[in-house]
Design a protein around this motif. Structure first.
Motif, PDB file in Angstrom:
ATOM      1  N   ARG A   1      62.621 107.363 -51.038  1.00 41.18           N
ATOM      2  CA  ARG A   1      61.356 107.571 -50.447  1.00 41.18           C
ATOM      3  C   ARG A   1      61.221 106.518 -49.151  1.00 41.18           C
ATOM      4  NH1 ARG A   1      58.745 111.853 -53.026  1.00 41.18           N
ATOM      5  NH2 ARG A   1      56.706 110.308 -52.444  1.00 41.18           N
ATOM      6  N   ARG A   2      62.320 105.694 -48.800  1.00 42.99           N
ATOM      7  CA  ARG A   2      61.808 103.971 -48.425  1.00 42.99           C
ATOM      8  C   ARG A   2      61.175 105.247 -46.539  1.00 42.99           C
ATOM      9  NH1 ARG A   2      66.493 101.651 -47.528  1.00 42.99           N
ATOM     10  NH2 ARG A   2      66.617 100.480 -49.294  1.00 42.99           N
ATOM     11  N   HIS A   3      61.905 105.565 -45.997  1.00 44.04           N
ATOM     12  CA  HIS A   3      61.640 106.884 -44.984  1.00 44.04           C
ATOM     13  C   HIS A   3      60.317 107.079 -44.934  1.00 44.04           C
ATOM     14  CE1 HIS A   3      61.912 109.755 -41.531  1.00 44.04           C
ATOM     15  NE2 HIS A   3      62.320 108.372 -40.924  1.00 44.04           N
ATOM     16  N   PHE A   4      59.594 107.657 -45.667  1.00 46.63           N
ATOM     17  CA  PHE A   4      58.391 108.256 -46.169  1.00 46.63           C
ATOM     18  C   PHE A   4      57.329 106.931 -46.398  1.00 46.63           C
ATOM     19  CE2 PHE A   4      58.603 112.035 -48.450  1.00 46.63           C
ATOM     20  CZ  PHE A   4      60.423 112.287 -48.499  1.00 46.63           C
ATOM     21  N   VAL A   5      57.677 106.264 -46.840  1.00 42.96           N
ATOM     22  CA  VAL A   5      57.021 104.628 -46.455  1.00 42.96           C
ATOM     23  C   VAL A   5      57.079 104.192 -44.834  1.00 42.96           C
ATOM     24  CG1 VAL A   5      56.830 102.417 -47.046  1.00 42.96           C
ATOM     25  CG2 VAL A   5      57.593 103.707 -48.929  1.00 42.96           C
ATOM     26  N   LYS A   6      57.425 104.377 -44.709  1.00 38.95           N
ATOM     27  CA  LYS A   6      57.952 103.733 -42.735  1.00 38.95           C
ATOM     28  C   LYS A   6      57.437 104.869 -42.436  1.00 38.95           C
ATOM     29  CE  LYS A   6      61.442 103.191 -39.366  1.00 38.95           C
ATOM     30  NZ  LYS A   6      62.850 102.787 -38.886  1.00 38.95           N
ATOM     31  N   VAL A   7      56.744 106.155 -42.345  1.00 43.35           N
ATOM     32  CA  VAL A   7      56.748 106.389 -40.621  1.00 43.35           C
ATOM     33  C   VAL A   7      55.290 107.318 -41.706  1.00 43.35           C
ATOM     34  CG1 VAL A   7      58.706 107.976 -40.103  1.00 43.35           C
ATOM     35  CG2 VAL A   7      57.588 108.845 -42.024  1.00 43.35           C
ATOM     36  N   GLU A   8      54.581 106.692 -42.666  1.00 44.72           N
ATOM     37  CA  GLU A   8      53.367 107.784 -43.451  1.00 44.72           C
ATOM     38  C   GLU A   8      52.385 107.035 -42.245  1.00 44.72           C
ATOM     39  OE1 GLU A   8      53.246 107.048 -47.848  1.00 44.72           O
ATOM     40  OE2 GLU A   8      53.044 104.531 -47.175  1.00 44.72           O
ATOM     41  N   THR A   9      52.605 106.068 -42.093  1.00 45.94           N
ATOM     42  CA  THR A   9      51.102 105.509 -41.234  1.00 45.94           C
ATOM     43  C   THR A   9      51.369 105.265 -39.624  1.00 45.94           C
ATOM     44  OG1 THR A   9      52.198 102.820 -41.455  1.00 45.94           O
ATOM     45  CG2 THR A   9      50.642 103.557 -43.026  1.00 45.94           C
TER      46      THR A   9
ATOM     47  N   PRO B   1      50.860 106.761 -35.890  1.00 47.16           N
ATOM     48  CA  PRO B   1      50.154 107.956 -34.922  1.00 47.16           C
ATOM     49  C   PRO B   1      50.518 108.997 -34.621  1.00 47.16           C
ATOM     50  CG  PRO B   1      50.548 105.864 -34.238  1.00 47.16           C
ATOM     51  CD  PRO B   1      50.939 105.401 -35.553  1.00 47.16           C
ATOM     52  N   VAL B   2      50.218 110.253 -35.377  1.00 46.14           N
ATOM     53  CA  VAL B   2      51.013 111.630 -34.583  1.00 46.14           C
ATOM     54  C   VAL B   2      51.875 111.411 -33.629  1.00 46.14           C
ATOM     55  CG1 VAL B   2      50.777 114.335 -34.284  1.00 46.14           C
ATOM     56  CG2 VAL B   2      48.590 112.356 -35.471  1.00 46.14           C
ATOM     57  N   ASN B   3      51.645 111.081 -32.762  1.00 52.83           N
ATOM     58  CA  ASN B   3      52.627 111.277 -31.424  1.00 52.83           C
ATOM     59  C   ASN B   3      53.821 109.878 -32.077  1.00 52.83           C
ATOM     60  OD1 ASN B   3      50.983 109.107 -30.964  1.00 52.83           O
ATOM     61  ND2 ASN B   3      51.533 108.700 -29.077  1.00 52.83           N
ATOM     62  N   GLU B   4      53.599 109.001 -32.478  1.00 49.74           N
ATOM     63  CA  GLU B   4      54.723 108.046 -32.180  1.00 49.74           C
ATOM     64  C   GLU B   4      55.277 108.820 -33.827  1.00 49.74           C
ATOM     65  OE1 GLU B   4      53.750 104.417 -33.235  1.00 49.74           O
ATOM     66  OE2 GLU B   4      52.843 103.721 -32.040  1.00 49.74           O
ATOM     67  N   TYR B   5      54.596 109.498 -34.780  1.00 54.04           N
ATOM     68  CA  TYR B   5      55.417 110.116 -36.276  1.00 54.04           C
ATOM     69  C   TYR B   5      56.463 111.604 -35.532  1.00 54.04           C
ATOM     70  CZ  TYR B   5      55.958 112.940 -39.940  1.00 54.04           C
ATOM     71  OH  TYR B   5      56.795 113.548 -41.056  1.00 54.04           O
ATOM     72  N   LEU B   6      55.930 111.691 -34.434  1.00 49.33           N
ATOM     73  CA  LEU B   6      56.719 112.880 -33.906  1.00 49.33           C
ATOM     74  C   LEU B   6      58.217 112.528 -33.573  1.00 49.33           C
ATOM     75  CD1 LEU B   6      54.224 115.573 -33.063  1.00 49.33           C
ATOM     76  CD2 LEU B   6      55.788 115.567 -35.473  1.00 49.33           C
ATOM     77  N   ASN B   7      57.910 111.522 -32.772  1.00 53.31           N
ATOM     78  CA  ASN B   7      59.143 110.738 -31.791  1.00 53.31           C
ATOM     79  C   ASN B   7      60.055 109.834 -32.531  1.00 53.31           C
ATOM     80  OD1 ASN B   7      58.815 112.434 -29.481  1.00 53.31           O
ATOM     81  ND2 ASN B   7      56.854 110.620 -29.155  1.00 53.31           N
ATOM     82  N   GLU B   8      59.466 109.926 -34.160  1.00 58.13           N
ATOM     83  CA  GLU B   8      59.903 108.581 -35.010  1.00 58.13           C
ATOM     84  C   GLU B   8      61.839 109.700 -34.281  1.00 58.13           C
ATOM     85  OE1 GLU B   8      61.931 106.928 -38.112  1.00 58.13           O
ATOM     86  OE2 GLU B   8      61.832 108.829 -38.097  1.00 58.13           O
ATOM     87  N   PRO B   9      63.243 109.011 -34.655  1.00 56.91           N
ATOM     88  CA  PRO B   9      64.234 109.212 -34.447  1.00 56.91           C
ATOM     89  C   PRO B   9      64.414 110.281 -35.932  1.00 56.91           C
ATOM     90  CG  PRO B   9      64.873 106.839 -33.781  1.00 56.91           C
ATOM     91  CD  PRO B   9      62.389 106.868 -33.867  1.00 56.91           C
TER      92      PRO B   9
ATOM     93  N   ASN C   1      63.855 117.882 -37.585  1.00 55.22           N
ATOM     94  CA  ASN C   1      63.167 118.657 -37.140  1.00 55.22           C
ATOM     95  C   ASN C   1      63.955 119.665 -36.464  1.00 55.22           C
ATOM     96  OD1 ASN C   1      61.201 117.736 -38.137  1.00 55.22           O
ATOM     97  ND2 ASN C   1      59.383 116.752 -36.459  1.00 55.22           N
ATOM     98  N   LYS C   2      64.914 118.683 -35.717  1.00 53.47           N
ATOM     99  CA  LYS C   2      65.772 119.138 -34.060  1.00 53.47           C
ATOM    100  C   LYS C   2      67.127 120.452 -35.209  1.00 53.47           C
ATOM    101  CE  LYS C   2      68.346 118.509 -30.786  1.00 53.47           C
ATOM    102  NZ  LYS C   2      69.185 118.078 -29.891  1.00 53.47           N
ATOM    103  N   TYR C   3      67.330 119.187 -36.603  1.00 50.26           N
ATOM    104  CA  TYR C   3      68.480 119.728 -37.470  1.00 50.26           C
ATOM    105  C   TYR C   3      68.260 121.413 -38.184  1.00 50.26           C
ATOM    106  CZ  TYR C   3      71.888 120.263 -40.960  1.00 50.26           C
ATOM    107  OH  TYR C   3      73.438 120.756 -41.742  1.00 50.26           O
ATOM    108  N   VAL C   4      66.696 121.480 -38.492  1.00 47.73           N
ATOM    109  CA  VAL C   4      66.466 122.515 -39.090  1.00 47.73           C
ATOM    110  C   VAL C   4      65.795 123.470 -38.049  1.00 47.73           C
ATOM    111  CG1 VAL C   4      63.787 123.211 -40.292  1.00 47.73           C
ATOM    112  CG2 VAL C   4      64.951 120.802 -41.165  1.00 47.73           C
ATOM    113  N   ALA C   5      65.712 123.309 -36.933  1.00 45.21           N
ATOM    114  CA  ALA C   5      65.402 124.079 -35.992  1.00 45.21           C
ATOM    115  C   ALA C   5      66.772 124.850 -35.814  1.00 45.21           C
ATOM    116  CB  ALA C   5      64.666 123.850 -35.341  1.00 45.21           C
TER     117      ALA C   5
END
Ligand code: SF4
Length: 398
Positions: free
Chosen positions: A251-259, A261-269, A275-279
């Motif tokens: 769950r740690r990564h959920f906590v890290k990214v949940e707050t 903002p959208v642009n930072e969220y999408l760019n979080e490594p 997202n890339k792997y799934v695509a």
């Protein structure tokens, strides 16, 4: 050996990592789930109800609700978490009122038995050597006119146990052991769960044999916990109420990214990589599907045109139609017969070989004697492997 409680044992079964963080590492968190808070307030109110009855005072329902609302207001704090975002504090407060009202209407004026204790603490051992010590609290212990002792437990949850689950439940049966140790002359004990949200009573009895099995099982579980070196996280529906998501690898990564903002969220490594792997995985599946269709078309073409080589721009494709010998597989019905035929001809050694997949399963699950496993392990080694499993986010994880 530490003193154990039913909730400690349950938590270990539910999630060993959460157990370790709470009871071994003793990491305290201020947060409290609203469901737990509601349960505490309802329990407190019913405790007052029976404590007053012992003093000959039968509270009216409005009196009890006034008390409930008073302690709700006094104890509510900012660290109470409401996981279901569509609900508010007021929904839960009103639910508590409803639960108390339901209980009151069913049992008032509360004179059918004698209350021996409310929120009654129990400390007892599962063995004569005092090694396996347990502790717990009985919501209410009472005695009926026909001398049956009743262990009552109030449940405020929205989940109703089945009778079979109640008959196998550990908590109240452990309390039975504690009560019998405290008063060895007691002849009969009844275990009662009050499911307030369902206006339902579940009743269960334990035979001496069931109690003896429970003691053995509980001692084994305590031994397992005492010797545990590894405390893996175990994901379940209860993760939503876990107070340690920041310390859990699931769950740690959920906590890290949940707050973010959208642009930072999408760019979080991490987010970007998944997202890339799934695509790519989706693209790979599409390409595999398309290659299968083109391959079928090439085979058809070769058959139709009676050619073995098909020319392209820079490459050519050689198409072969071969016959391949095939024997029954491991799970096929005729496999047994085939093996017998070969064994009878004394040729088994020529075609058999060590099945390392089965050997790994046997060693990992200690299915052979320790001596033999130790000998086999002289040839084994631990190899670091890895895997990535992609699954859809659940609603509460989005
Ligand atoms: S989040 Fe779930 S898996 Fe992780 S520690 Fe908590 S209960 Fe266990």
């Amino acid at each position: 050996m530490p003193i154990y409680s039913h909730s400690q044992l349950s938590m270990y079964k539910e999630c060993p990592l959460k157990y370790k963080l709470r009871y071994r590492d003793r990491i305290k968190r201020d947060i409290e789930g609203v469901e737990g808070f509601l349960g505490t307030m309802v329990h407190e109110t019913l405790k007052k109800c029976y404590d007053d009855v012992r003093l000959t005072k039968v509270n009216s329902l409005p009196d009890l609700l006034t008390y409930y609302n008073k302690i709700w207001r006094e104890n509510w704090h900012d660290s109470i978490v409401i996981t279901r975002k569509e609900l508010t504090q007021e929904h839960y407060r009103a639910l508590g009122e409803k639960l108390i009202e339901t209980y009151y209407k069913r049992y008032s004026p509360f004179g059918s038995d004698i209350t021996i204790g409310t929120e009654m603490g129990l400390n007892f051992s599962l063995d004569d050597e005092n090694k396996y010590r347990m502790t717990g609290y009985i919501d209410r212990l009472s005695r009926t006119e026909d001398d049956v002792y009743e262990i009552h437990d109030y449940k405020t949850s929205a989940y109703l146990l089945s009778q079979e689950q109640a008959d196998n439940d550990r908590q109240l049966a452990l309390y039975q052991i504690g009560v019998q140790k405290k008063w060895p002359d007691i002849k009969s004990i009844r275990l009662i769960w009050h499911y307030l949200a369902f206006d339902t009573e579940l009743v269960s009895y334990r035979t001496p044999e069931a109690i003896s099995n429970l003691v053995q099982d509980t001692k084994s579980l305590i031994n397992e916990i005492e010797s545990a070196q590894d405390f893996p996280p175990r994901e379940s529906g209860l993760c939503a109420w876990c107070e340690y998501p920041d310390l859990c690898p699931l769950r740690r990564h959920f906590v890290k990214v949940e707050t973010l903002p959208v642009n930072e969220y999408l760019n979080e490594p991490g987010v970007a990589l998944v997202n890339k792997y799934v695509a790519l995985r989706d693209e790979e599946a599409r390409i595999k599907d398309e290659m299968g269709k083109v391959r079928e078309a090439m085979l058809d073409y070769a058959r139709r045109e009676e050619v073995e080589v098909i020319k392209g721009n820079d490459c050519k494709a050689r198409v072969r139609f071969d016959e391949k010998l095939k024997f029954p597989g491991k799970n096929d019905a005729e496999r047994q017969e085939l093996e017998s035929t070969i064994k009878e001809a004394n040729k088994w050694a020529e075609v058999s070989q060590l099945d390392t997949t089965s050997l790994t399963r046997i060693v990992e699950n200690s299915l052979w004697s320790k001596d033999l496993v130790d000998k086999v392990m002289e040839y084994g080694s631990l190899e670091v492997t890895n895997s990535i499993h992609i699954s859809k986010l659940k609603n509460e994880e989005k």
